[in-house]
Enzyme design. Sequence first.
Site, PDB file in Angstrom:
ATOM      1  CE  LYS A  22      -4.211   0.435   2.265  1.00 30.35           C
ATOM      2  NZ  LYS A  22      -5.299  -0.083   2.261  1.00 30.35           N
ATOM      3  CE  LYS A  29      -7.887  -0.279   5.330  1.00 26.53           C
ATOM      4  NZ  LYS A  29      -7.684  -0.839   4.498  1.00 26.53           N
ATOM      5  CB  ALA A  30      -4.031   5.739   9.331  1.00 23.26           C
ATOM      6  CD  GLU A  43      -6.968  -6.827   2.290  1.00 27.91           C
ATOM      7  OE1 GLU A  43      -8.483  -6.648   2.722  1.00 27.91           O
ATOM      8  OE2 GLU A  43      -7.453  -6.074   0.885  1.00 27.91           O
TER       9      GLU A  43
HETATM   10  P1  0O2 Z   1      -7.025   0.200  -1.770  1.00 29.48           P
HETATM   11  O1  0O2 Z   1      -6.943   1.471  -2.225  1.00 29.48           O
HETATM   12  O2  0O2 Z   1      -7.142  -0.890  -2.313  1.00 29.48           O
HETATM   13  O3  0O2 Z   1      -5.778  -0.233  -0.649  1.00 29.48           O
HETATM   14  P2  0O2 Z   1     -12.716  -3.169   8.388  1.00 29.48           P
HETATM   15  O4  0O2 Z   1     -12.577  -2.642   9.045  1.00 29.48           O
HETATM   16  O5  0O2 Z   1     -12.955  -4.030   8.197  1.00 29.48           O
HETATM   17  O6  0O2 Z   1     -14.471  -3.057   7.294  1.00 29.48           O
HETATM   18  P3  0O2 Z   1     -11.459  -2.812   5.832  1.00 29.48           P
HETATM   19  O7  0O2 Z   1     -10.742  -2.916   6.797  1.00 29.48           O
HETATM   20  O8  0O2 Z   1     -11.088  -1.520   4.808  1.00 29.48           O
HETATM   21  O9  0O2 Z   1     -12.755  -2.592   6.437  1.00 29.48           O
HETATM   22  O10 0O2 Z   1     -11.089  -4.094   5.055  1.00 29.48           O
HETATM   23  P4  0O2 Z   1     -12.274  -4.344   3.779  1.00 29.48           P
HETATM   24  O11 0O2 Z   1     -14.043  -3.671   3.865  1.00 29.48           O
HETATM   25  O12 0O2 Z   1     -12.496  -5.877   3.799  1.00 29.48           O
HETATM   26  O13 0O2 Z   1     -11.509  -3.734   2.816  1.00 29.48           O
HETATM   27  C1  0O2 Z   1     -10.020  -3.886   2.380  1.00 29.48           C
HETATM   28  C2  0O2 Z   1     -10.174  -3.652   0.809  1.00 29.48           C
HETATM   29  O14 0O2 Z   1     -10.889  -4.208  -0.419  1.00 29.48           O
HETATM   30  C3  0O2 Z   1     -10.153  -2.250   0.591  1.00 29.48           C
HETATM   31  O15 0O2 Z   1      -8.945  -1.293   0.798  1.00 29.48           O
HETATM   32  C4  0O2 Z   1     -10.547  -1.965  -0.998  1.00 29.48           C
HETATM   33  O16 0O2 Z   1      -9.260  -2.685  -1.583  1.00 29.48           O
HETATM   34  C5  0O2 Z   1     -11.094  -3.432  -1.486  1.00 29.48           C
HETATM   35  N1  0O2 Z   1     -12.763  -2.956  -1.414  1.00 29.48           N
HETATM   36  C6  0O2 Z   1     -13.397  -3.356   0.033  1.00 29.48           C
HETATM   37  N2  0O2 Z   1     -14.348  -2.259  -0.179  1.00 29.48           N
HETATM   38  C7  0O2 Z   1     -14.693  -1.974  -1.630  1.00 29.48           C
HETATM   39  C8  0O2 Z   1     -15.480  -1.567  -2.430  1.00 29.48           C
HETATM   40  O17 0O2 Z   1     -16.691  -1.029  -2.164  1.00 29.48           O
HETATM   41  N3  0O2 Z   1     -14.482  -1.201  -3.646  1.00 29.48           N
HETATM   42  C9  0O2 Z   1     -13.507  -1.277  -4.274  1.00 29.48           C
HETATM   43  N4  0O2 Z   1     -13.343  -1.323  -4.784  1.00 29.48           N
HETATM   44  N5  0O2 Z   1     -12.719  -1.870  -3.076  1.00 29.48           N
HETATM   45  C10 0O2 Z   1     -13.183  -2.473  -2.404  1.00 29.48           C
HETATM   46  P5  0O2 Z   1      -9.106  -0.110   0.857  1.00 29.48           P
HETATM   47  O18 0O2 Z   1      -7.606   0.774   1.617  1.00 29.48           O
HETATM   48  O19 0O2 Z   1      -9.574   0.265   1.332  1.00 29.48           O
HETATM   49  O20 0O2 Z   1      -8.153   0.296  -0.253  1.00 29.48           O
END
Ligand code: 0O2
Length: 271
Positions: free
Chosen positions: A48, A56-57, A140
């Site tokens: 990342k 995110k933080a 992840e």
């Molecule tokens: P990036 O830019 O890809 O790194 P939680 O506390 O578990 O609810 P968390 O930690 O965000 O939340 O976990 P979650 O929801 O499992 O999401 C982790 C990653 O999954 C995200 O990282 C995205 O890569 C992907 N993701 C989750 N939700 C969506 C969505 O609605 N659309 C898309 N396109 N990707 C999603 P980041 O850090 O958000 O983004």
Amino acid sequence: MEIQLWREILAPYQLAVDELVVKFNHVKQQYQNAKMYSPIEMVSGRVKRVTSILEKAQRKGVSMENLTEKIEDIAGIRLICQFVEDIETVVKIIRKRDDLEIKQEKDYITKSKPSGYRSYHIIAYYTVQTVSGAKRIEVEIQIRTLAMNFWSTIEHSLQYKYKEHMPDELRMRLLRAADAVDALDNEMASVRDEIMDAQNSNKRKATIISDILNNIENLYYVANEREVTKIQNEFFKIYREDDMQMLVRFNKQLDIIAEMYRAQSVLGSIV
Ligand code: 0O2
């Protein structure tokens, strides 16, 4: 935080990503070597970016001291499958691995996210060896189909553009597109056997043709030119017929001819 310090923090994550990409590509390779269908179609990984970690933080109210404990996806691996069914197979492969200890599984396939996002996530512990010793970090692993990946890549770039201000109309259209992706995956699942048959027969044909070409090439060294040219012309004729049985038979004949020349050369060296 100093740039140098970020580099130090992120180095083990980069190592984990590099290692896991190699390992999962190897899983794919093992299936291919065994001439079996691989449930993994593509492997990618990324660390990342610092700006995304900070964003995110901030979004999650995580302090700088807790960054690496609370942000689980600093190291991210993506495994892309052709069919929804393959996802379960890949999850089982991961569960069996000794180098990954699963912390949590998130099934956004059975129950998609409100955005329409579908994917299977596994958060796992993975240990890397650094100059200062072993380091256990979190990674992840996102497992999804080609179609799900297409949707999420597009949606992610729109999210990036609009942040929290995505127009409702666009949000609705993306939800409709997510339904279409779901329908596409279901449709593909229903013709999976036929698609796999076609892919297998293409692979079988490619292997036989490559065997035939190898055989012909080897014959160039031992047989006379006229005979090899005759064999080559015969091959072109059969190739045009596009008949698998004929190709298999022809290849067997070539094996016999090659064997005959091998025996002849052994006899020649004895006499
Ligand atoms: P990036 O830019 O890809 O790194 P939680 O506390 O578990 O609810 P968390 O930690 O965000 O939340 O976990 P979650 O929801 O499992 O999401 C982790 C990653 O999954 C995200 O990282 C995205 O890569 C992907 N993701 C989750 N939700 C969506 C969505 O609605 N659309 C898309 N396109 N990707 C999603 P980041 O850090 O958000 O983004």
